[in-house]
Design an enzyme around this catalytic site. Sequence first.
Site, mmCIF file in Angstrom:
data_model
loop_
_atom_site.group_PDB
_atom_site.id
_atom_site.type_symbol
_atom_site.label_atom_id
_atom_site.label_comp_id
_atom_site.label_asym_id
_atom_site.label_seq_id
_atom_site.Cartn_x
_atom_site.Cartn_y
_atom_site.Cartn_z
ATOM 1 N N GLN A 1 -52.417 0.620 -25.834
ATOM 2 C CA GLN A 1 -51.123 -0.356 -24.861
ATOM 3 C C GLN A 1 -51.985 -0.953 -23.515
ATOM 4 O OE1 GLN A 1 -47.997 2.810 -25.578
ATOM 5 N NE2 GLN A 1 -47.173 1.018 -25.140
ATOM 6 N N LEU B 1 -42.991 0.544 -23.709
ATOM 7 C CA LEU B 1 -43.383 -0.369 -22.553
ATOM 8 C C LEU B 1 -44.039 -1.588 -23.016
ATOM 9 C CD1 LEU B 1 -44.959 2.656 -20.483
ATOM 10 C CD2 LEU B 1 -42.862 1.355 -19.837
HETATM 11 C C1 QAP Z 1 -41.996 6.221 -26.299
HETATM 12 O O1 QAP Z 1 -41.463 4.811 -24.308
HETATM 13 C C2 QAP Z 1 -40.675 6.760 -26.648
HETATM 14 O O2 QAP Z 1 -37.972 -0.954 -22.273
HETATM 15 C C3 QAP Z 1 -42.100 6.040 -24.756
HETATM 16 O O3 QAP Z 1 -37.864 -1.822 -19.502
HETATM 17 C C4 QAP Z 1 -39.324 6.116 -26.215
HETATM 18 O O4 QAP Z 1 -41.991 5.466 -22.390
HETATM 19 C C5 QAP Z 1 -40.636 7.851 -26.874
HETATM 20 C C6 QAP Z 1 -39.774 1.914 -20.832
HETATM 21 C C7 QAP Z 1 -38.252 6.727 -26.508
HETATM 22 C C8 QAP Z 1 -39.479 8.562 -27.390
HETATM 23 C C9 QAP Z 1 -38.258 8.072 -26.959
HETATM 24 C C10 QAP Z 1 -39.120 1.009 -21.929
HETATM 25 C C11 QAP Z 1 -39.860 1.668 -19.640
HETATM 26 C C12 QAP Z 1 -40.443 3.074 -21.487
HETATM 27 C C13 QAP Z 1 -38.578 -0.161 -21.405
HETATM 28 C C14 QAP Z 1 -41.344 4.738 -22.979
HETATM 29 C C15 QAP Z 1 -38.487 -0.354 -20.039
HETATM 30 C C16 QAP Z 1 -39.114 0.316 -19.261
HETATM 31 C C17 QAP Z 1 -40.671 3.490 -22.572
HETATM 32 CO CO CO Z 2 -44.584 2.611 -27.437
#
Ligand code: QAP
Ligand code: CO
Length: 172
Positions: free
Chosen positions: A51, A95
């Site tokens: 990423q 992200l």
């Molecule tokens: C993956 O995701 C995850 O859309 C990590 O505007 C997600 O850190 C694992 C994020 C859910 C388990 C459950 C996303 C921040 C962060 C967005 C994240 C945003 C700002 C995502």
């Molecule tokens: Co992801």
Amino acid sequence: MAIRRILTVPDPVLKQVSKPVAEVTDETRALMDDMLETMYDAPGIGLAAVQVGVPLRIIVMDLAREDEPKAPRFFVNPEILERIEETQPYEEGCLSVPDFYETVERPSRVRLRYLNYSGEPVEEWAEGLYAVCIQHEMDHLEGVLFIDHLSRLKRNYAIDKVKKAKRLAANA
Ligand code: QAP
Ligand code: CO
């Protein structure tokens, strides 16, 4: 330490299969430090090296709540040894797909093997949010995003949404 740029869909680098790390060195740890700082800055709870444009099998994670002390976790060359049949739904985000959230079903417990920050092998079971997050992040190592688990309609909607937001930001 430095904050790196997080790639977003439809960047083709996100589709790459990440390569194993030969040995956990100071260079590996420097990358993990940057990834952690980038993830905290976003903020997010999990981030795979691809990423930030580095297709290596490395993941950083911190599942501590805001009122809890920081609890960074580092995974090098993670493998899933076993998954139970039972699945759990969880509303995921990423992200690399900002401002889009959708429910994904994944096995609710998985047994993991990985190398930690020191390069030592660890084996353990993950469950709950930990299980969701490690499976989401390990998908990144195979070039798979959580939106790839959705219908084509929802996936295309998510990609379009990110593209439009980027266009708007660029013209602001
Ligand atoms: C993956 O995701 C995850 O859309 C990590 O505007 C997600 O850190 C694992 C994020 C859910 C388990 C459950 C996303 C921040 C962060 C967005 C994240 C945003 C700002 C995502
Ligand atoms: Co992801």
